[in-house]
Design a protein around this motif. Structure first.
Motif, mmCIF file in Angstrom:
data_model
loop_
_atom_site.group_PDB
_atom_site.id
_atom_site.type_symbol
_atom_site.label_atom_id
_atom_site.label_comp_id
_atom_site.label_asym_id
_atom_site.label_seq_id
_atom_site.Cartn_x
_atom_site.Cartn_y
_atom_site.Cartn_z
ATOM 1 N N ALA A 144 0.824 -1.210 0.000
ATOM 2 C CA ALA A 144 0.000 0.000 0.000
ATOM 3 C C ALA A 144 0.856 1.258 0.000
ATOM 4 O O ALA A 144 1.865 1.344 0.707
ATOM 5 C CB ALA A 144 -0.922 0.002 1.215
ATOM 6 N N TRP A 145 0.424 2.262 -0.777
ATOM 7 C CA TRP A 145 1.096 3.569 -0.761
ATOM 8 C C TRP A 145 0.868 4.232 0.596
ATOM 9 O O TRP A 145 1.733 4.915 1.123
ATOM 10 C CB TRP A 145 0.560 4.449 -1.890
ATOM 11 N N ALA A 146 -0.325 4.031 1.143
ATOM 12 C CA ALA A 146 -0.643 4.514 2.498
ATOM 13 C C ALA A 146 -1.674 3.566 3.086
ATOM 14 O O ALA A 146 -2.444 2.936 2.358
ATOM 15 C CB ALA A 146 -1.186 5.943 2.464
ATOM 16 N N THR A 147 -1.685 3.458 4.402
ATOM 17 C CA THR A 147 -2.646 2.611 5.100
ATOM 18 C C THR A 147 -3.364 3.447 6.150
ATOM 19 O O THR A 147 -2.719 4.105 6.970
ATOM 20 C CB THR A 147 -1.950 1.406 5.765
ATOM 21 N N VAL A 148 -4.691 3.419 6.097
ATOM 22 C CA VAL A 148 -5.516 4.233 6.994
ATOM 23 C C VAL A 148 -6.453 3.320 7.767
ATOM 24 O O VAL A 148 -7.082 2.430 7.186
ATOM 25 C CB VAL A 148 -6.341 5.267 6.195
ATOM 26 N N ALA A 149 -6.530 3.525 9.080
ATOM 27 C CA ALA A 149 -7.476 2.797 9.927
ATOM 28 C C ALA A 149 -8.657 3.712 10.207
ATOM 29 O O ALA A 149 -8.486 4.804 10.752
ATOM 30 C CB ALA A 149 -6.817 2.360 11.229
ATOM 31 N N ALA A 150 -9.859 3.270 9.807
ATOM 32 C CA ALA A 150 -11.061 4.099 9.938
ATOM 33 C C ALA A 150 -11.903 3.615 11.110
ATOM 34 O O ALA A 150 -12.452 2.507 11.074
ATOM 35 C CB ALA A 150 -11.874 4.046 8.652
ATOM 36 N N GLY A 151 -12.008 4.437 12.147
ATOM 37 C CA GLY A 151 -12.824 4.089 13.296
ATOM 38 C C GLY A 151 -12.027 3.456 14.420
ATOM 39 O O GLY A 151 -10.939 2.915 14.210
ATOM 40 N N THR A 152 -12.578 3.499 15.612
ATOM 41 C CA THR A 152 -11.857 3.023 16.792
ATOM 42 C C THR A 152 -11.616 1.522 16.765
ATOM 43 O O THR A 152 -10.606 1.043 17.285
ATOM 44 C CB THR A 152 -12.624 3.427 18.065
ATOM 45 N N CYS A 153 -12.518 0.753 16.164
ATOM 46 C CA CYS A 153 -12.282 -0.682 16.080
ATOM 47 C C CYS A 153 -11.011 -0.963 15.299
ATOM 48 O O CYS A 153 -10.174 -1.776 15.705
ATOM 49 C CB CYS A 153 -13.475 -1.382 15.430
ATOM 50 N N ALA A 154 -10.850 -0.290 14.158
ATOM 51 C CA ALA A 154 -9.664 -0.516 13.329
ATOM 52 C C ALA A 154 -8.417 0.099 13.936
ATOM 53 O O ALA A 154 -7.318 -0.441 13.791
ATOM 54 C CB ALA A 154 -9.889 0.044 11.925
ATOM 55 N N THR A 155 -8.559 1.228 14.614
ATOM 56 C CA THR A 155 -7.372 1.906 15.138
ATOM 57 C C THR A 155 -6.826 1.212 16.382
ATOM 58 O O THR A 155 -5.621 0.981 16.494
ATOM 59 C CB THR A 155 -7.673 3.377 15.467
ATOM 60 N N TYR A 156 -7.736 0.843 17.326
ATOM 61 C CA TYR A 156 -7.258 0.341 18.612
ATOM 62 C C TYR A 156 -7.953 -0.931 19.094
ATOM 63 O O TYR A 156 -7.629 -1.429 20.167
ATOM 64 C CB TYR A 156 -7.410 1.426 19.681
ATOM 65 N N GLY A 157 -8.885 -1.455 18.359
ATOM 66 C CA GLY A 157 -9.586 -2.669 18.778
ATOM 67 C C GLY A 157 -11.033 -2.440 19.130
ATOM 68 O O GLY A 157 -11.899 -3.262 18.852
ATOM 69 N N GLY A 158 -11.311 -1.330 19.823
ATOM 70 C CA GLY A 158 -12.681 -0.921 20.098
ATOM 71 C C GLY A 158 -13.506 -1.941 20.853
ATOM 72 O O GLY A 158 -13.008 -2.721 21.666
ATOM 73 N N ILE A 159 -14.801 -1.928 20.555
ATOM 74 C CA ILE A 159 -15.761 -2.798 21.244
ATOM 75 C C ILE A 159 -15.357 -4.259 21.144
ATOM 76 O O ILE A 159 -15.413 -5.017 22.120
ATOM 77 C CB ILE A 159 -17.176 -2.602 20.665
ATOM 78 N N HIS A 160 -14.921 -4.681 19.964
ATOM 79 C CA HIS A 160 -14.588 -6.094 19.760
ATOM 80 C C HIS A 160 -13.337 -6.512 20.524
ATOM 81 O O HIS A 160 -13.120 -7.709 20.744
ATOM 82 C CB HIS A 160 -14.400 -6.377 18.273
ATOM 83 N N GLY A 161 -12.521 -5.537 20.908
ATOM 84 C CA GLY A 161 -11.285 -5.845 21.613
ATOM 85 C C GLY A 161 -11.392 -5.676 23.119
ATOM 86 O O GLY A 161 -10.367 -5.627 23.806
ATOM 87 N N MET A 162 -12.608 -5.570 23.647
ATOM 88 C CA MET A 162 -12.753 -5.351 25.089
ATOM 89 C C MET A 162 -12.422 -6.614 25.882
ATOM 90 O O MET A 162 -12.332 -7.715 25.324
ATOM 91 C CB MET A 162 -14.162 -4.861 25.410
#
Length: 363
Positions: A144-162
């Protein structure tokens, strides 16, 4: 300088120009097959400054031509036709540089040791078996030329990572490594939010695209790879209710227009600009419409902010300390308010001027 020297210097200038030439066309490959509700894609459609349509239609001057591939926003009927650009990118045959956007948490496929899958995106053309989100990230992120994480789930785990989750879900930085770099030398660009604030995401995307065009430096990111200019301040610093906090004046129910710290708001410690920016067309945003901040943009969400609607531990102490100061300030401001709520005494219809006017030339 000789003719040969002039020629050499010109060639070097051309080479430098070629090296820094921007990208003319780029593809956005958006995958929301992480542990996701597609809420970030839905939220994106509310953006207006600019809208995603403006970008795709080429209405923003100076940006590369953008090809967007997103299952919710795609005219394709799905299946292999939809997956074709992803497969081409995985083979290194897409034909344009691409920005990989991941929506949703990344589950830990290793903990089930090949016994099934947590989430998938298409099937393997040879075996017919589901291809996991992990496989796609492994194939696409290094290219990838750039990689973007959209939303808290993608950035840090969010609800699914509790805590207590069975999937081992994590953010993209946890999966790829926080030292990951794209082919353009960019780290992951994290745009948290549950869901993303639409203008925040579009503003970040525009910066990345301007960088791709060669017209902007890389976007400045903080230590958690968030855009600094969007997440550098707290909710409290931009909240309309902040002055009530300063005066030690707290609401005790959700109908109150006052500070909501005692009803569960975490705004003083949460990095988010929603109170200032609003949600759609500058309107809305949690505290602006009577909602508490539950910290949904933060790496520690949701565990660090639970149980929701309970007064934050620090709120008890801070509200206790601010109350004596707030009471004095409220009283002094009330007195001053009363004073300035009267007109000056020289404004009257009497025959004698009492404003203090006294021209110096009067004998």
């Amino acid at each position: 300088m000789t003719t040969e020297s002039h020629t050499t210097a010109a060639r070097e200038r051309i080479e430098r120009s070629e090296e820094h030439r921007g990208i003319d066309e780029i593809t956005i490959l958006w995958i929301s097959e992480g542990m996701s509700c597609d809420g970030d894609t839905v939220s994106l459609t509310a953006a207006m400054q600019p809208s995603i349509e403006d970008v795709v239609l080429g209405l923003i001057p100076g940006l590369p031509k953008v090809n967007l591939v997103n299952k919710v926003l795609s005219p394709s009927l799905g299946g292999e036709d939809f997956l074709a650009p992803y497969r081409a990118a995985a083979r290194g045959e897409l034909g344009t540089p691409f920005i990989l956007v991941i929506e949703g948490s990344v589950p830990n496929q290793d903990i089930i040791e090949g016994d099934g899958f947590w989430t998938s995106f298409g099937n393997d053309p040879v075996t017919g078996q589901p291809q996991t989100i992990n496989w796609w990230i492994d194939q696409l992120a290094p290219k990838a030329w750039a990689t973007v994480a959209a939303g808290t789930c993608a950035t840090y785990g969010g609800i699914h990572g509790m805590a207590g989750n069975p999937t081992g879900s994590m953010g993209l930085g946890d999966y790829l490594g926080w030292d990951y770099k794209s082919t353009a030398g960019l780290p992951i660009v994290n745009v948290p939010g549950c869901p993303i604030q639409p203008e925040n995401f579009m503003e970040t995307l525009i910066w990345v695209l301007q960088h791709a065009a060669g017209d902007a430096p890389p976007p400045p990111l903080d230590h958690m790879l968030r855009p600094q200019w969007l997440f550098g301040k707290t909710v409290h610093e931009g909240c309309d209710r902040g002055s009530y906090y300063e005066q030690g004046d707290f609401g005790l129910d959700y109908n109150s227009p006052k500070c909501l710290v005692k009803t569960g708001c975490w705004g003083p410690v949460v990095n988010c600009n929603v109170p200032k920016r609003g949600w759609m067309a500058g309107i809305g945003g949690c505290p602006n419409v009577g909602g508490i901040c539950i910290g949904c943009t933060m790496p520690g969400f949701p565990d660090a902010f639970m149980p929701f609607m309970d007064e934050p531990p620090g709120g008890t102490l801070s509200s206790l300390v601010i109350k004596p100061y707030g009471a004095v300030v409220r009283r002094l401001r009330g007195m001053t308010n009363e004073m300035v709520n009267h007109e000056p005494k020289w404004r009257h219809k009497k025959s004698k001027l009492t404003s203090g006017y006294d021209p110096y030339w009067r004998p």
